[in-house]
Enzyme design. Structure first.
Site, PDB file in Angstrom:
ATOM      1  N   HIS A 105       0.827  -1.210   0.000  1.00 27.43           N
ATOM      2  CA  HIS A 105       0.000   0.000   0.000  1.00 27.43           C
ATOM      3  C   HIS A 105       0.859   1.258   0.000  1.00 27.43           C
ATOM      4  CE1 HIS A 105       0.878  -0.593   4.264  1.00 27.43           C
ATOM      5  NE2 HIS A 105       0.593   0.694   4.459  1.00 27.43           N
ATOM      6  N   ASP A 107       0.479   4.866   1.823  1.00 24.49           N
ATOM      7  CA  ASP A 107      -0.309   5.610   2.807  1.00 24.49           C
ATOM      8  C   ASP A 107      -0.895   6.872   2.190  1.00 24.49           C
ATOM      9  OD1 ASP A 107       0.457   3.803   4.790  1.00 24.49           O
ATOM     10  OD2 ASP A 107       2.114   5.045   5.482  1.00 24.49           O
ATOM     11  N   HIS A 259       4.810   0.064   0.748  1.00 20.91           N
ATOM     12  CA  HIS A 259       5.343  -0.769   1.819  1.00 20.91           C
ATOM     13  C   HIS A 259       4.325  -1.820   2.234  1.00 20.91           C
ATOM     14  CE1 HIS A 259       3.467   2.684   3.840  1.00 20.91           C
ATOM     15  NE2 HIS A 259       3.287   1.919   4.905  1.00 20.91           N
ATOM     16  N   ARG A 274       4.471   5.830  14.956  1.00 23.16           N
ATOM     17  CA  ARG A 274       4.536   6.399  13.598  1.00 23.16           C
ATOM     18  C   ARG A 274       4.143   7.858  13.608  1.00 23.16           C
ATOM     19  NH1 ARG A 274       0.927   4.352   8.519  1.00 23.16           N
ATOM     20  NH2 ARG A 274      -0.058   6.377   8.679  1.00 23.16           N
TER      21      ARG A 274
END
Ligand code: SIN
Length: 285
Positions: A105, A107, A259, A274
């Protein structure tokens, strides 16, 4: 004493020809000066994702480092770290079966102005497993035929958050640890081949998690070509598999890489912090 005086020369060691570089000679806790940031920014532009090891950071230090990369994007779907609303927990407990990011995917591709990237910091790791794969989207684009490149350069694609973070998606599957389904209202259209805002390189910009279809095409027309592109983008020669250690940090650029967080550590805990950095509008290559 300045940050530079504390630290040795920064080293940038490519992981593969397609994606990733390990950075040496950096201690983020000591402080990073402008010259060092320039080296890190160039390394990120060149390699799409950079890795720092053996960092010992408090959440405040993580935030201070993140601010050097740009304004922080506050995540709408992930549980925040207590006392630090700008840091999202990427957490999988021993009794959970679904992890966050367990498929290729990009983000925030569902946002009109997608986030630049994230600084993901490893706090607790399984004994073995929980690696993250990264794939370089410039290398993937370059390996396409001239004919397909020309076709893709004329296309835009629609992306959405609804099917992942909305009622029908991810929110339920992770026992409420990712919530806020009502906030999953983002849809956006972007060029299928973007010009990377920093490197100027063409990068393939469709992903299996959030891309729905090509603009002006039906789902049935879009699916075969999208599936081909997803399979192509994940080919091993475009990827690097990063093995985390506690104190490792990955800084990735969503415009340059996809990633994939491996979910191969059932029964063990994995906790990452994150911080995501705002990006800019994407232009066609
Ligand atoms: C993510 O997709 O942001 C999570 C990556 C990871 O946990 O390795």
């Amino acid at each position: 004493m300045t940050a530079t005086e504390h630290q040795t020369t920064i080293t940038v060691t490519p992981c593969t020809n397609a994606v990733g570089a390990e950075i040496g000679g950096i201690d983020v806790a000591v402080g990073i000066d402008d010259a060092q940031m320039a080296v890190l920014r160039q390394a990120l532009a060149d390699h799409g994702v950079i890795f720092l090891r053996d960092q010992r950071l408090t959440p405040d230090q993580h935030e201070a480092f993140a601010e050097k990369w740009g304004p922080i994007n506050v995540n709408r779907f992930f549980t925040p770290v207590p006392g630090h609303p700008r840091i999202a927990e990427v957490r999988k407990e021993p009794d959970q079966s679904v992890n966050i990011g367990g498929g290729w995917h990009t983000d925030h591709s569902y946002d009109a102005i997608p986030a630049m990237g994230s600084l993901l910091y490893a706090r607790e790791l399984p004994v073995v497993g929980g690696d993250t794969l990264f794939a370089g989207m410039h290398a993937a684009y370059e390996a396409l035929s001239d004919g397909l490149k020309a076709t893709l350069r004329g296309l835009r694609a629609e992306h959405s958050s609804r099917h992942v973070f909305g009622d029908v998606g991810y929110g339920d599957a992770t026992n409420g640890r990712i919530g806020n389904a009502e906030a999953a209202t983002q849809d956006a259209a972007h060029p299928v081949v973007i010009e990377h805002p920093k490197s100027g390189r063409p990068c393939l910009y469709v992903n299996g998690a959030f891309t729905l279809r090509f603009v002006g095409w039906t789902d049935a027309e879009s699916k075969p070509l999208l599936d081909h592109l997803y399979q192509h983008a994940g080919r091993p020669e475009f990827t690097h598999r990063f093995r985390w250690e506690e104190g490792s940090m990955a800084i990735w650029d969503n415009r340059a890489v996809q990633h994939y967080a491996l979910n191969d550590y059932q029964g063990q805990r994995r906790l990452m912090h994150r911080i995501t950095i705002e990006g800019e509008a994407l232009a066609a290559a």
